[in-house]
Design a protein around this motif. Structure first.
Motif, short mmCIF file in Angstrom:
data_model
loop_
_atom_site.label_atom_id
_atom_site.label_comp_id
_atom_site.label_asym_id
_atom_site.label_seq_id
_atom_site.Cartn_x
_atom_site.Cartn_y
_atom_site.Cartn_z
N MET A 180 3.06 2.55 1.11
CA MET A 180 1.91 1.78 1.57
C MET A 180 2.23 0.29 1.40
O MET A 180 2.68 -0.13 0.35
CB MET A 180 0.69 2.17 0.76
N ASN A 181 2.00 -0.46 2.45
CA ASN A 181 2.16 -1.91 2.39
C ASN A 181 0.86 -2.56 1.97
O ASN A 181 -0.21 -2.20 2.46
CB ASN A 181 2.57 -2.47 3.76
N TYR A 182 0.95 -3.54 1.08
CA TYR A 182 -0.20 -4.33 0.64
C TYR A 182 0.12 -5.78 0.96
O TYR A 182 1.02 -6.36 0.38
CB TYR A 182 -0.44 -4.17 -0.86
N VAL A 183 -0.62 -6.36 1.92
CA VAL A 183 -0.38 -7.73 2.36
C VAL A 183 -1.64 -8.55 2.06
O VAL A 183 -2.75 -8.11 2.38
CB VAL A 183 -0.08 -7.77 3.88
N THR B 215 -5.73 6.38 3.50
CA THR B 215 -4.50 6.75 2.81
C THR B 215 -4.31 5.95 1.54
O THR B 215 -3.93 6.48 0.49
CB THR B 215 -3.28 6.58 3.74
N ALA B 216 -4.60 4.65 1.60
CA ALA B 216 -4.46 3.79 0.42
C ALA B 216 -5.39 4.24 -0.70
O ALA B 216 -4.99 4.28 -1.87
CB ALA B 216 -4.73 2.34 0.79
N ILE B 217 -6.62 4.60 -0.35
CA ILE B 217 -7.57 5.08 -1.36
C ILE B 217 -7.07 6.37 -1.99
O ILE B 217 -7.10 6.54 -3.21
CB ILE B 217 -8.97 5.26 -0.73
N TYR C 99 -6.44 -7.30 -0.05
CA TYR C 99 -5.15 -6.86 0.47
C TYR C 99 -5.38 -5.96 1.67
O TYR C 99 -6.14 -5.00 1.60
CB TYR C 99 -4.36 -6.10 -0.59
N ARG C 100 -4.71 -6.29 2.76
CA ARG C 100 -4.74 -5.45 3.97
C ARG C 100 -3.72 -4.33 3.78
O ARG C 100 -2.59 -4.55 3.33
CB ARG C 100 -4.39 -6.29 5.20
N ILE D 36 -10.61 -6.56 -6.63
CA ILE D 36 -9.65 -6.48 -5.53
C ILE D 36 -10.24 -5.63 -4.42
O ILE D 36 -10.76 -4.55 -4.66
CB ILE D 36 -8.29 -5.91 -5.99
N GLU D 37 -10.17 -6.17 -3.22
CA GLU D 37 -10.62 -5.47 -2.02
C GLU D 37 -9.40 -4.92 -1.31
O GLU D 37 -8.39 -5.59 -1.19
CB GLU D 37 -11.34 -6.46 -1.10
N LEU D 38 -9.51 -3.68 -0.84
CA LEU D 38 -8.52 -3.13 0.08
C LEU D 38 -9.19 -3.05 1.44
O LEU D 38 -10.36 -2.70 1.53
CB LEU D 38 -8.07 -1.74 -0.35
N CYS D 39 -8.46 -3.38 2.50
CA CYS D 39 -9.06 -3.37 3.81
C CYS D 39 -8.03 -3.01 4.89
O CYS D 39 -6.84 -3.14 4.70
CB CYS D 39 -9.69 -4.73 4.13
#
Length: 137
Positions: A1-4, A90-92, A83-84, A129-132
């Motif tokens: 998983m990429n976190y940008v 999938t990230a969750i 982080y996008r 931290i937000e994931l989006c």
């Protein structure tokens, strides 16, 4: 998983008072300005793009909004780092398998098609931290 790095959310008492710094000193441009009156969000947002980053200025709509509570407890300043990811679901799932806890009531899709959720700060040593990800058109 990429976190940008997608953006940094900054809690302010007044967007109008804060904007000149981001526009005139950091040479940012105002990309968008909107209000989310969704219960549990209740925020005015100004999206500012600098040369290489996006900043969201977050002003509470009312004294009971999450941003108002944040300012009362911690003062103005950095509220969250976002982080996008390639795919939010999938990230969750991947993060949950590693013991990361989420603030489930924060999961939503905003007005601009950004799907998001916040990680519980107990899993990040205190940082919100937000994931989006973004819905494809």
């Amino acid at each position: 998983m990429n976190y940008v790095l997608d953006h940094v959310g900054i809690a302010v008492r007044s967007i109008d008072d804060a904007l000149p710094f981001y526009l005139n000193i950091l040479n940012g441009s105002l990309e968008d300005r909107y209000t989310s009156d969704t219960p549990g969000v209740e925020v005015h947002v100004a999206v500012v793009r600098t040369a290489d980053k996006v900043i969201e200025l977050l002003e509470p709509i009312n004294k009971d909004s999450p941003i108002a509570r944040f300012i009362k407890q911690r003062g103005k300043g950095v509220h969250h780092i976002a982080y996008r990811v390639d795919n939010l679901d999938t990230a969750i799932l991947e993060a949950s398998k590693n013991g990361i806890r989420f603030l489930e009531d924060t999961r939503r899709t905003n007005l601009h098609g950004r799907r998001l959720i916040y990680i519980n700060p107990v899993s990040t040593d205190g940082t919100l931290i937000e994931l989006c990800d973004y819905l494809k058109s």
